[in-house]
Design a protein around this motif. Sequence first.
Motif, PDB file in Angstrom:
ATOM      1  N   ASN A 184       0.817  -1.226   0.000  1.00 35.03           N
ATOM      2  CA  ASN A 184       0.000   0.000   0.000  1.00 35.03           C
ATOM      3  C   ASN A 184       0.846   1.269   0.000  1.00 35.03           C
ATOM      4  N   LEU A 185       2.185   1.100   0.024  1.00 34.53           N
ATOM      5  CA  LEU A 185       3.105   2.243   0.046  1.00 34.53           C
ATOM      6  C   LEU A 185       2.759   3.209   1.173  1.00 34.53           C
ATOM      7  N   GLU A 186       2.394   2.648   2.307  1.00 32.06           N
ATOM      8  CA  GLU A 186       2.056   3.455   3.479  1.00 32.06           C
ATOM      9  C   GLU A 186       3.232   4.340   3.876  1.00 32.06           C
ATOM     10  N   GLY A 187       2.975   5.630   3.981  1.00 33.58           N
ATOM     11  CA  GLY A 187       3.989   6.564   4.427  1.00 33.58           C
ATOM     12  C   GLY A 187       5.015   6.944   3.386  1.00 33.58           C
ATOM     13  N   GLU A 188       4.929   6.372   2.197  1.00 34.32           N
ATOM     14  CA  GLU A 188       5.899   6.692   1.142  1.00 34.32           C
ATOM     15  C   GLU A 188       5.238   6.651  -0.233  1.00 34.32           C
ATOM     16  N   TYR A 189       3.993   7.085  -0.285  1.00 35.61           N
ATOM     17  CA  TYR A 189       3.250   6.974  -1.537  1.00 35.61           C
ATOM     18  C   TYR A 189       3.807   7.902  -2.608  1.00 35.61           C
ATOM     19  N   ASP A 190       3.945   7.335  -3.785  1.00 32.86           N
ATOM     20  CA  ASP A 190       4.312   8.081  -4.989  1.00 32.86           C
ATOM     21  C   ASP A 190       3.482   7.517  -6.126  1.00 32.86           C
ATOM     22  N   GLY A 191       2.801   8.379  -6.862  1.00 35.35           N
ATOM     23  CA  GLY A 191       1.860   7.914  -7.883  1.00 35.35           C
ATOM     24  C   GLY A 191       2.491   7.065  -8.957  1.00 35.35           C
ATOM     25  N   TRP A 192       3.687   7.451  -9.411  1.00 33.99           N
ATOM     26  CA  TRP A 192       4.339   6.669 -10.460  1.00 33.99           C
ATOM     27  C   TRP A 192       4.888   5.358  -9.906  1.00 33.99           C
TER      28      TRP A 192
END
Length: 343
Positions: free
Chosen positions: A202-210
């Motif tokens: 879920n890319l919790e805490g480090e979300y980047d759209g690409w």
Amino acid sequence: MAMISQNPFQLTGRYAERNKWEVISGPGDSRPTGLQIIEDEGLIGAMSNKVVLITGVSSGMGPETVRAIASTGATIFATARNLDKAREALGDSLLETGRVHLLFMDQTDLSSVRACADEFRQQCDGKLNILINNAGVMKTPEGRTKDGFELQFGTNHLSHFLLFYLLKDLLLASSTPGFHSRVVNVSSVGHRDGPVRFDNLNLEGEYDGWAAYGQSKTANIYMATQIERLYGAQGLHGLSLSPGSFASPNLQKFCQDDMDAAQMDERMAKYFTNVQQGCATSVYGAVSKDLEGKGGLYLEGASVAGPVLGDYDRVEYGYNEWAFDREKEEKVWEVSKKLVGVE
């Protein structure tokens, strides 16, 4: 954007030469359209005994994929979250043939995927020859599906994984010596934006759209390759592909500035196609006789692609080094089974 200096041409097949940088010139150039693929294969009206399921047909290359495949005479089931938009995109002339059927499916909701699979079973007379997993979202703001998964991974990968898993028995049963069943996963050159983050899907805490888009598209490749590994000997093959780049306002609504900037670049402007050309690699994967009995391949430019080598930028042909990895393919399969609740 840096020019390429030492990257060997990585496409093979009848259309490979049309994709060379020396000859491409942007939308409408000599690269084939989906309909050209059908014509070149001699399949106009020749697949009336086949059933095809295509996801995401309300915009982008989805409607064009349906149009091309429909020219074969196949029975097509096409899914969309907005059926009115899909009807408008496909047009009355296509829908009134009686061979194209729309099914509702919201791919942010696994219960909707299950309901769609059930509805398909009720209408398909026990047959499914080709599944084209086309639907997708791109570089969305951080969000979650109704089941709590990161939006792009859930929509682009998990929903398609579940749909396949629920229908794989039909694909296996429909395979014949003359035409093995196929699953065609629309990945993207965007798979280079990131591997699957098994430690933080879920890319919790480090979300980047690409990065989120990239891992979903890498997962599309892993899924197709694992289908080949598990079911290829039984006549069911998995293929993945990049369709290239073309204007798709709905898909690109969260990254339109990126797309506008790309088209201002001379190299990128040559690489872009129109949407009729954009669907060609999906159509090639679905029907080409060159691919009969084959799978575990990554396609680009209606051709088979090899690994990208040497110096390259985002649009050079070929797959990234992490795109084929048996351990990770098997892991994404098992993780996906657990996440969507199938055994």
